[in-house]
Motif scaffolding. Structure first.
Motif, PDB file in Angstrom:
ATOM      1  N   GLY A 198       0.761  -1.237   0.000  1.00  0.00           N
ATOM      2  CA  GLY A 198       0.000   0.000   0.000  1.00  0.00           C
ATOM      3  C   GLY A 198       0.793   1.289   0.000  1.00  0.00           C
ATOM      4  N   TYR A 199       2.109   1.205  -0.091  1.00  0.00           N
ATOM      5  CA  TYR A 199       2.928   2.410  -0.147  1.00  0.00           C
ATOM      6  C   TYR A 199       3.085   2.895  -1.585  1.00  0.00           C
ATOM      7  CZ  TYR A 199       4.508   1.703   4.689  1.00  0.00           C
ATOM      8  OH  TYR A 199       4.558   1.566   6.043  1.00  0.00           O
ATOM      9  N   ARG A 200       3.448   4.159  -1.730  1.00  0.00           N
ATOM     10  CA  ARG A 200       3.951   4.647  -3.008  1.00  0.00           C
ATOM     11  C   ARG A 200       5.467   4.474  -3.015  1.00  0.00           C
ATOM     12  NH1 ARG A 200       3.006  10.441  -3.768  1.00  0.00           N
ATOM     13  NH2 ARG A 200       2.893  10.573  -1.502  1.00  0.00           N
ATOM     14  N   VAL A 201       6.018   4.224  -4.183  1.00  0.00           N
ATOM     15  CA  VAL A 201       7.447   3.930  -4.272  1.00  0.00           C
ATOM     16  C   VAL A 201       8.056   4.672  -5.451  1.00  0.00           C
ATOM     17  CG1 VAL A 201       9.189   2.137  -4.611  1.00  0.00           C
ATOM     18  CG2 VAL A 201       7.162   1.639  -3.235  1.00  0.00           C
ATOM     19  N   ARG A 202       9.198   5.294  -5.196  1.00  0.00           N
ATOM     20  CA  ARG A 202       9.992   5.905  -6.260  1.00  0.00           C
ATOM     21  C   ARG A 202      11.434   5.434  -6.103  1.00  0.00           C
ATOM     22  NH1 ARG A 202       9.671  11.787  -5.408  1.00  0.00           N
ATOM     23  NH2 ARG A 202       7.600  11.508  -6.345  1.00  0.00           N
ATOM     24  N   VAL A 203      12.079   5.148  -7.216  1.00  0.00           N
ATOM     25  CA  VAL A 203      13.509   4.841  -7.216  1.00  0.00           C
ATOM     26  C   VAL A 203      14.234   5.956  -7.950  1.00  0.00           C
ATOM     27  CG1 VAL A 203      15.312   3.277  -8.030  1.00  0.00           C
ATOM     28  CG2 VAL A 203      13.192   2.342  -7.085  1.00  0.00           C
ATOM     29  N   VAL A 204      15.181   6.597  -7.284  1.00  0.00           N
ATOM     30  CA  VAL A 204      16.037   7.606  -7.913  1.00  0.00           C
ATOM     31  C   VAL A 204      17.400   6.964  -8.148  1.00  0.00           C
ATOM     32  CG1 VAL A 204      17.083   9.887  -7.719  1.00  0.00           C
ATOM     33  CG2 VAL A 204      14.816   9.459  -6.728  1.00  0.00           C
ATOM     34  N   THR A 205      17.842   6.995  -9.391  1.00  0.00           N
ATOM     35  CA  THR A 205      19.072   6.303  -9.760  1.00  0.00           C
ATOM     36  C   THR A 205      19.790   7.085 -10.860  1.00  0.00           C
ATOM     37  OG1 THR A 205      19.947   4.117 -10.369  1.00  0.00           O
ATOM     38  CG2 THR A 205      17.941   4.851 -11.499  1.00  0.00           C
ATOM     39  N   LEU A 206      20.926   6.596 -11.298  1.00  0.00           N
ATOM     40  CA  LEU A 206      21.719   7.278 -12.320  1.00  0.00           C
ATOM     41  C   LEU A 206      21.159   7.019 -13.705  1.00  0.00           C
ATOM     42  CD1 LEU A 206      25.286   6.557 -10.902  1.00  0.00           C
ATOM     43  CD2 LEU A 206      23.743   8.471 -10.397  1.00  0.00           C
ATOM     44  N   ASP A 207      21.453   7.925 -14.637  1.00  0.00           N
ATOM     45  CA  ASP A 207      20.808   7.873 -15.958  1.00  0.00           C
ATOM     46  C   ASP A 207      21.546   7.010 -16.982  1.00  0.00           C
ATOM     47  OD1 ASP A 207      22.990   9.451 -16.562  1.00  0.00           O
ATOM     48  OD2 ASP A 207      21.834  11.113 -17.413  1.00  0.00           O
ATOM     49  N   SER A 208      22.571   6.290 -16.548  1.00  0.00           N
ATOM     50  CA  SER A 208      23.237   5.347 -17.450  1.00  0.00           C
ATOM     51  C   SER A 208      23.880   4.244 -16.621  1.00  0.00           C
ATOM     52  CB  SER A 208      24.293   6.052 -18.316  1.00  0.00           C
ATOM     53  OG  SER A 208      25.316   6.594 -17.508  1.00  0.00           O
ATOM     54  N   LEU A 209      24.170   3.145 -17.285  1.00  0.00           N
ATOM     55  CA  LEU A 209      24.845   2.041 -16.622  1.00  0.00           C
ATOM     56  C   LEU A 209      26.345   2.291 -16.629  1.00  0.00           C
ATOM     57  CD1 LEU A 209      22.866  -0.973 -18.126  1.00  0.00           C
ATOM     58  CD2 LEU A 209      22.272   0.508 -16.201  1.00  0.00           C
ATOM     59  N   PHE A 210      27.024   1.823 -15.612  1.00  0.00           N
ATOM     60  CA  PHE A 210      28.463   2.035 -15.528  1.00  0.00           C
ATOM     61  C   PHE A 210      29.204   1.391 -16.691  1.00  0.00           C
ATOM     62  CE2 PHE A 210      27.917   2.271 -10.653  1.00  0.00           C
ATOM     63  CZ  PHE A 210      27.659   3.628 -10.737  1.00  0.00           C
ATOM     64  N   THR A 211      28.634   0.317 -17.226  1.00  0.00           N
ATOM     65  CA  THR A 211      29.294  -0.379 -18.338  1.00  0.00           C
ATOM     66  C   THR A 211      29.130   0.347 -19.665  1.00  0.00           C
ATOM     67  OG1 THR A 211      27.299  -1.741 -18.526  1.00  0.00           O
ATOM     68  CG2 THR A 211      29.145  -2.654 -17.270  1.00  0.00           C
ATOM     69  N   THR A 212      28.082   1.166 -19.793  1.00  0.00           N
ATOM     70  CA  THR A 212      27.849   1.927 -21.029  1.00  0.00           C
ATOM     71  C   THR A 212      27.442   3.353 -20.656  1.00  0.00           C
ATOM     72  OG1 THR A 212      25.568   1.091 -21.075  1.00  0.00           O
ATOM     73  CG2 THR A 212      27.215  -0.077 -22.420  1.00  0.00           C
ATOM     74  N   PRO A 213      28.351   4.140 -20.104  1.00  0.00           N
ATOM     75  CA  PRO A 213      27.995   5.457 -19.557  1.00  0.00           C
ATOM     76  C   PRO A 213      27.487   6.455 -20.584  1.00  0.00           C
ATOM     77  CG  PRO A 213      30.381   5.161 -19.623  1.00  0.00           C
ATOM     78  CD  PRO A 213      29.777   3.823 -19.924  1.00  0.00           C
ATOM     79  N   ASP A 214      27.790   6.256 -21.856  1.00  0.00           N
ATOM     80  CA  ASP A 214      27.337   7.196 -22.888  1.00  0.00           C
ATOM     81  C   ASP A 214      25.930   6.890 -23.407  1.00  0.00           C
ATOM     82  OD1 ASP A 214      29.739   8.588 -22.766  1.00  0.00           O
ATOM     83  OD2 ASP A 214      30.695   7.282 -24.237  1.00  0.00           O
ATOM     84  N   ASP A 215      25.394   5.727 -23.057  1.00  0.00           N
ATOM     85  CA  ASP A 215      24.047   5.351 -23.503  1.00  0.00           C
ATOM     86  C   ASP A 215      23.044   5.760 -22.433  1.00  0.00           C
ATOM     87  OD1 ASP A 215      25.222   4.244 -25.731  1.00  0.00           O
ATOM     88  OD2 ASP A 215      25.253   2.213 -24.914  1.00  0.00           O
ATOM     89  N   LYS A 216      22.392   6.889 -22.649  1.00  0.00           N
ATOM     90  CA  LYS A 216      21.491   7.428 -21.639  1.00  0.00           C
ATOM     91  C   LYS A 216      20.156   6.677 -21.631  1.00  0.00           C
ATOM     92  CE  LYS A 216      24.531  10.406 -20.448  1.00  0.00           C
ATOM     93  NZ  LYS A 216      25.299  10.177 -19.199  1.00  0.00           N
ATOM     94  N   LEU A 217      19.676   6.380 -20.440  1.00  0.00           N
ATOM     95  CA  LEU A 217      18.396   5.711 -20.244  1.00  0.00           C
ATOM     96  C   LEU A 217      17.297   6.760 -20.067  1.00  0.00           C
ATOM     97  CD1 LEU A 217      19.728   3.040 -17.741  1.00  0.00           C
ATOM     98  CD2 LEU A 217      18.968   2.595 -20.085  1.00  0.00           C
ATOM     99  N   PRO A 218      16.026   6.371 -20.225  1.00  0.00           N
ATOM    100  CA  PRO A 218      14.933   7.339 -20.068  1.00  0.00           C
ATOM    101  C   PRO A 218      14.969   8.034 -18.709  1.00  0.00           C
ATOM    102  CG  PRO A 218      14.126   5.286 -21.004  1.00  0.00           C
ATOM    103  CD  PRO A 218      15.546   5.031 -20.603  1.00  0.00           C
ATOM    104  N   ALA A 219      14.710   9.327 -18.705  1.00  0.00           N
ATOM    105  CA  ALA A 219      14.733  10.090 -17.456  1.00  0.00           C
ATOM    106  C   ALA A 219      13.608   9.669 -16.522  1.00  0.00           C
ATOM    107  CB  ALA A 219      14.635  11.584 -17.759  1.00  0.00           C
ATOM    108  N   LEU A 220      12.471   9.281 -17.090  1.00  0.00           N
ATOM    109  CA  LEU A 220      11.326   8.813 -16.308  1.00  0.00           C
ATOM    110  C   LEU A 220      10.817   7.523 -16.906  1.00  0.00           C
ATOM    111  CD1 LEU A 220       9.345  12.166 -15.902  1.00  0.00           C
ATOM    112  CD2 LEU A 220      10.734  11.027 -14.157  1.00  0.00           C
ATOM    113  N   GLU A 221      10.500   6.564 -16.050  1.00  0.00           N
ATOM    114  CA  GLU A 221      10.003   5.276 -16.529  1.00  0.00           C
ATOM    115  C   GLU A 221       9.230   4.605 -15.399  1.00  0.00           C
ATOM    116  OE1 GLU A 221      11.730   1.416 -19.039  1.00  0.00           O
ATOM    117  OE2 GLU A 221      13.123   2.720 -17.954  1.00  0.00           O
ATOM    118  N   THR A 222       8.299   3.757 -15.761  1.00  0.00           N
ATOM    119  CA  THR A 222       7.604   2.932 -14.773  1.00  0.00           C
ATOM    120  C   THR A 222       7.936   1.478 -15.056  1.00  0.00           C
ATOM    121  OG1 THR A 222       5.783   4.513 -14.560  1.00  0.00           O
ATOM    122  CG2 THR A 222       5.391   2.265 -13.794  1.00  0.00           C
TER     123      THR A 222
END
Length: 384
Positions: A46-70
């Motif tokens: 019953g809680y709301r949950v948010r995960v704040v994390t970095l916008d790329s993986l350490f193995t591929t730092p130049d490949d940016k992931l979506p800023a917001l996602e579910t």
């Protein structure tokens, strides 16, 4: 559409737990799995949950992931970062905690320190889970010990609770946080459940990111000894690139002439891993350091017989579950002996051993672990 946890909107009036972690899905690893499973369990309660994390993986730092996602109903916010993967700097974290009822930090890194040092500004109640701290390798050990006893000690004072995810972590952190508590990690015992081969096979699986501390070189040395004894032995290495990339691992395989005895798969999905496990009877890890040993429990849930390097976390697990075999992987022939003994045990004890391993893993299910975290969340919310 049938409503499920995965597609149901999060209730607006429910308390918001913000998990802060340097790497999250789609990256695969112990830390990512723990946060994802805890977030899913928290949503169910019953809680709301948010995960704040970095916008790329350490193995591929130049490949940016979506800023917001579910992902699985979890709100995921990804923020820019600079610096090294060991201590990534990401000050935009402060933009995404303003509405939090509780901040749950994972691991001892920039987020741990920055949110502690700014505590008087954001005034949010916080807990942290240690996830092994930063003692995964002995590199810069003297500096790490000084940092731990000074800056880490000071930062820890800002947290309502320091949660250690293993007995070894508790032994370490109790030196600077006398009121630290232990909540051991849960294991996702469903994803590989009962997947191992039904008949004895001289086939070994190892799982996990390709980090230096996992000592794949030692495991390959043991495979060299096994292959000399019986060409039927085979090792499947399944994991994600990290300190080592695929080329590094392939080079280690080639230098030992093990191309016919070792298979390598990069970032396979769970179904692919199940398919590989279905051909195997054993799991091996030569890791010199583990925060908890999560992957060994997942292997046990599949019915794989584990042969583990005798590090502190694995010794604790083996002390609880006699089916676990320990070995010294710095000695290839001794490790090969232990693996052969484990194979003979599988061949002799069959389904009884398999059932024992799966039952042992069941005790670490996320349902039980999540309840301990929820109790902790509730105790802190009283004083919000």
């Amino acid at each position: 559409m049938i409503e499920t946890v995965e597609n149901r909107p999060q209730p607006k009036a429910a308390p918001l737990v913000v998990h802060v972690v340097r790497q999250f899905l789609p990256n695969r690893g112990g830390l990512e799995d723990v946060v994802a499973n805890l977030a899913r369990q928290t949503l169910k309660r019953g809680y709301r949950v948010r995960v704040v994390t970095l916008d790329s993986l350490f193995t591929t730092p130049d490949d940016k992931l979506p800023a917001l996602e579910t992902i699985d109903g979890i709100e995921v916010v990804r923020i820019p970062w600079t610096g090294s993967s060991r201590y990534p700097l990401a000050p935009q974290v402060f933009r995404h905690i303003g509405d939090a009822d509780l901040i749950h930090v994972h691991a001892i890194d920039f987020f741990f320190d920055a949110l502690a040092w700014s505590r008087l500004l954001h005034r949010k109640p916080m807990i942290v889970t240690t996830h092994g701290g930063f003692f995964h390798t002995k590199k810069f050990l003297a500096i790490k010990k000084v940092w731990f006893r000074t800056l880490t000690r000071l930062s820890a004072m800002a947290y309502r609770r320091v949660v250690c995810c293993s007995a070894s972590d508790l032994n370490q952190f109790i030196q600077i946080v006398p009121d630290g508590i232990a909540i051991e990690n849960g294991a996702d015992i469903g994803k590989f459940a009962d997947a191992a081969s039904r008949r004895p096979e001289r086939r070994i699986v190892t799982l996990g990111r390709f980090s230096v501390n996992k000592r794949l070189d030692h495991l390959l040395d043991a495979m060299t000894a096994l292959a000399k004894r019986d060409a039927g032995w085979h090792l499947d290495i399944l994991g994600a690139e990290s300190d080592l990339d695929a080329a590094d691992v392939r080079r280690e395989i080639a230098v030992r002439s093990l191309e016919k005895s070792v298979s390598l798969m990069i970032s396979p999905d769970n179904q692919t891993i199940r398919d590989v496990i279905a051909k195997a009877s054993l799991f091996a890890s030569a890791s010199e350091y583990e925060g908890f040993g999560l992957v060994a429990l997942e292997a046990m849930s599949a019915g794989l017989q584990p042969v583990l390097n005798s590090n502190e976390a694995y010794r604790v697990l083996a002390g609880r579950h006699e089916a676990i075999a320990l070995a010294d992987f710095t000695k290839p022939d001794a490790a090969a002996d232990a693996i052969e003994d484990a194979y003979r045990k599988v061949a002799t004890e069959g389904s009884a051993l398999r059932e024992s391993l799966m039952q042992a893993a069941h005790a670490y299910s996320w349902d039980a672990v999540a309840e301990r975290y929820i109790d902790l969340y509730r105790s802190i919310e009283i004083t919000i």
